[in-house]
Structures are given as C-alpha cells and as structure tokens.
Design a protein around this motif. Structure first.
Motif, PDB file in Angstrom:
ATOM      1  N   ASP A 155       1.020  -1.432   0.010  1.00 39.81           N
ATOM      2  CA  ASP A 155      -0.006  -0.063   0.000  1.00 39.81           C
ATOM      3  C   ASP A 155       0.981   1.322   0.102  1.00 39.81           C
ATOM      4  OD1 ASP A 155      -2.271  -1.565  -0.020  1.00 39.81           O
ATOM      5  OD2 ASP A 155      -2.798  -1.435   1.917  1.00 39.81           O
ATOM      6  N   ASP A 157       3.926   1.615  -1.348  1.00 36.91           N
ATOM      7  CA  ASP A 157       4.558   1.523  -2.519  1.00 36.91           C
ATOM      8  C   ASP A 157       3.778   2.157  -3.493  1.00 36.91           C
ATOM      9  OD1 ASP A 157       7.151   0.641  -1.868  1.00 36.91           O
ATOM     10  OD2 ASP A 157       6.591  -1.347  -2.045  1.00 36.91           O
ATOM     11  N   SER A 158       2.401   1.878  -3.429  1.00 39.59           N
ATOM     12  CA  SER A 158       1.272   2.090  -4.314  1.00 39.59           C
ATOM     13  C   SER A 158       0.804   3.357  -4.264  1.00 39.59           C
ATOM     14  CB  SER A 158       0.322   1.028  -4.548  1.00 39.59           C
ATOM     15  OG  SER A 158      -0.358   0.859  -3.479  1.00 39.59           O
ATOM     16  N   GLY A 159       0.831   3.989  -3.140  1.00 39.61           N
ATOM     17  CA  GLY A 159       0.233   5.206  -2.579  1.00 39.61           C
ATOM     18  C   GLY A 159      -1.338   4.889  -1.982  1.00 39.61           C
ATOM     19  N   ASP A 160      -1.654   3.699  -1.873  1.00 38.99           N
ATOM     20  CA  ASP A 160      -2.910   3.521  -1.445  1.00 38.99           C
ATOM     21  C   ASP A 160      -3.069   3.509   0.138  1.00 38.99           C
ATOM     22  OD1 ASP A 160      -3.801   2.694  -3.938  1.00 38.99           O
ATOM     23  OD2 ASP A 160      -3.381   0.480  -3.779  1.00 38.99           O
ATOM     24  N   ASP A 162      -2.703   6.201   1.687  1.00 40.46           N
ATOM     25  CA  ASP A 162      -3.310   7.582   1.846  1.00 40.46           C
ATOM     26  C   ASP A 162      -2.678   8.417   2.880  1.00 40.46           C
ATOM     27  OD1 ASP A 162      -5.176   9.649   1.735  1.00 40.46           O
ATOM     28  OD2 ASP A 162      -6.703   8.602   2.877  1.00 40.46           O
ATOM     29  N   TYR A 191       9.301   6.174   2.424  1.00 36.08           N
ATOM     30  CA  TYR A 191       8.401   6.120   3.639  1.00 36.08           C
ATOM     31  C   TYR A 191       8.944   5.438   4.843  1.00 36.08           C
ATOM     32  CZ  TYR A 191       7.716   1.682   1.391  1.00 36.08           C
ATOM     33  OH  TYR A 191       7.869   0.426   0.808  1.00 36.08           O
TER      34      TYR A 191
END
Length: 363
Positions: A155, A157-160, A162, A191
């Motif tokens: 999540d 890595d993908s930007g999910d 939030d 991150y």
C-alpha cells in the motif's frame, strides 16, 4: 482483563460463536474463557481439557475458532484503516511526545517459532535454522521478502496507504515526506527511515540523529515487551498449523489493543495490564530506564528479525536523512531536546569503557 471488559468482549464475539445443534453446544462464555486463559497462561491443550472438562479434540477446535471470532469482532474497532487525517494525528502525537517530526509510526517484527509440519519442505524455514512465522507491527517466506510482501508495504509503494501530503518541518519551508521509523533490519526508503549504521564511525550530528531516532522507536519496543510478558502462549513453540498460528497472532494483537484502549476509561485498570513501571521510560535527562517487562524477557521462541534485504538508499534517500539530521542539530531541533548533546557524550564515554562501541543506539 477486568470482568467488565470480559463481558463487553463476550457481547462482541457472541454473534460469531453462536451455534445451532441437536446437542446443546458449549456456550460462547465458556469458549471465550477457555481461549483467553489458554493464551494468557500458555498452558497445554491438555490442561484446558481437564480444567474446563471438555474433550481434547474439542479444545483444539475451540481455540482457533474463538481467535478468528476475536479478530472479526475487534479488528474494525482496534485496528481501523487510517486515512490521511488519521496518519496526520499520529504524526502530531509523535512530535509532541518524542520530538520526531513527520513520523507516522515505529515498525518492528519478530519471528515466532512454530513446529515443523510434515510435507512443509523449506516453507517457513528461516536463516536461524528453525521454522517460524513473522509478526510485523507498526506502533500507532524469507526475511528478505516478509516486509516487501506485506500488505502495508504494498500500500505504501502504490500510494494506497493515503498518507498526508508532504509538509515542511517546523519553522522550515521545504516539504518533507511522512515516514515510519525502523531499525537497521529494514531498508531505507522514501517512507521508511532508519538510523545511521553503527558499524561506521559516527559524527556527533549522526549520533544526535540516532539518539532522537531511538527515542521515537521506544514505543514499539515496549509494545512487543508487554505483548510477550502478558500472553504466555508466546513463551513456547506454537504446536499448531500455520493457519491456526496466524489466527492466534491476530487475536493477540487485537486483545492487546482492546485492553490498552479500554483501560483508559476504566478507573485505573491500566495498572493491571500495563502499569507505568512495566515500560521502558525516558527521564527528564534523556536516560532510558528499563521496564519490568524485561524481567520476563522477550521469550526464547519470540526472536528478533535479521536484515530484510540489501540497503541501497540512493542519494535522494540519504539526502532526506541528512536533512532531518541537520534539523535536529539546528537551534529549533536543539530546543526540542536540549539534553541531546550531553546524552550522546555520556553514551559515547560508556561505550568506550565497554570496548569502544561508538555510536550505539539506546536499547
């Protein structure tokens, strides 16, 4: 767990434990009581069979069944999915308590030893030559793949996930990403922030960074310490299937958060599960005092992780860490922790007396 907490939990899990049968089924109360005592005391299934006067095979069915019900009932309450506002509030709390800006959590993990099952091959066999599953925890396969293959890493890595948008550090004007603090086990990432390597000869500025960094990670050390000291099932090798071991882990995390959070409004009952002297705490001079959970120890079968892969941070990631380092030694950063230079000098002197382990972080 206080009686009021037990009754509240029973009402939450009851819908998942109700059964219809020709014979009178065992009540949800009995099954929940059996499971909680099994997890807390760490005794054998045979002991529970004799204590609750139910069949041995029945006990083996009850524990994973109730653990699954605990997860289904508590996970939405004590482990909710966070949005940008939720992450931002966590960041503010980290800054207020530990003076570490843009931090949204402390990450760590442990190997929990499990019994090897027939026909499992090398699956769940780790570098320490035993079979285990890994519990990754954020406070608020192989070692190299466990983090990368986790849903949280995917999540992020993908930007999910939030996360909040980058914002400047206090009294700065350059936007800075929100990060998770982790030890040298984990790789440096946009991150994921880690300390400067202890094997290198560190400058005073790097020592300050590592000191401030270790303070922000104190909460995750306490989390694992309290979890193991209170749930003695983690003091022995889990003799169950991988699927059932995962159910036990998930239930323990939910129960830990449930008791901690419900203690806040239960007239001081926090002293029963997590009393103040049970935690590692930092005094006003920046010295860490060991909590009583360390007397119980981390558990023979609950072991720390190794490195999760090659660390190739790159210039941008190193620049992020260096920018944060410079912030900590700036007038603004020094004002947040005015004792930091005294602390690292005292630590360096102590390390020198023990053999020159310069730059070691506070445990």
């Amino acid at each position: 767990m206080w009686p009021e907490q037990f009754e509240f939990l029973l009402n939450l899990v009851r819908p998942y434990l109700e059964k219809r049968s020709i014979r009178t089924p065992l009540s949800p109360r009995l099954r929940l009581s059996l499971t909680l005592t099994y997890l807390a005391q760490g005794e054998s299934m045979r002991t529970k069979h004799l204590e609750f006067r139910v069949g041995k095979s029945t006990v083996w069915k009850i524990v994973p069944e109730v653990c699954r019900a605990i997860w289904r009932a508590l996970q939405p309450v004590v482990l909710p999915t966070l949005d940008a506002e939720g992450w931002r509030k966590i960041s503010e709390e980290y800054m207020l308590k530990w003076q570490f800006p843009k931090c949204i959590g402390a990450l760590d993990g442990r190997h929990m030893e499990i019994k090897k099952h027939p026909c499992s091959g090398s699956q769940y066999h780790n570098y320490k030559e035993f079979f285990s599953i890994v519990l990754l925890a954020l406070c608020s396969i192989s070692d190299g793949g466990m983090w990368r293959n986790s849903e949280l890493a995917a999540d992020l890595d993908s930007g999910d996930a939030d996360l909040p948008p980058p914002t400047p550090l206090p009294k700065r004007d350059v936007p800075f990403l929100h990060v998770i603090v982790a030890d040298e086990t984990f790789p440096l990432n946009t991150y994921l922030m880690r300390p400067y390597a202890r094997r290198n000869r560190l400058t005073d500025e790097q020592r300050v960074f590592n000191y401030r960094f270790s303070r922000a990670r104190l909460c995750i050390e306490n989390t694992f310490g309290i979890l193991v000291s209170r749930w003695h099932i983690l003091h022995k090798r889990l003799c169950s299937s991988v699927a059932n071991a995962e159910k036990i882990f998930k239930a323990l995390v939910c129960l830990h958060n449930f008791i901690i959070s419900s203690n806040n409004g239960n007239n001081g009952s926090a002293s029963q599960y997590c009393p103040p002297d049970w935690l590692d705490v930092e005094d006003e001079y920046g010295f860490i005092h060991d909590g009583r959970w360390r007397i119980t120890g981390p558990g023979q079968f609950f072991k720390e992780l190794s490195r999760t892969g090659v660390n190739r941070g790159g210039s941008m990631l190193e620049g992020m860490r260096n920018y944060l380092k410079q912030y900590f030694v700036s007038p603004v950063g020094e004002a947040q922790a005015p004792w930091q230079y005294k602390k690292i000098k005292t630590k360096a002197a102590a390390d020198g007396a023990l053999g020159g382990r310069g730059g070691a972080m506070i445990a």
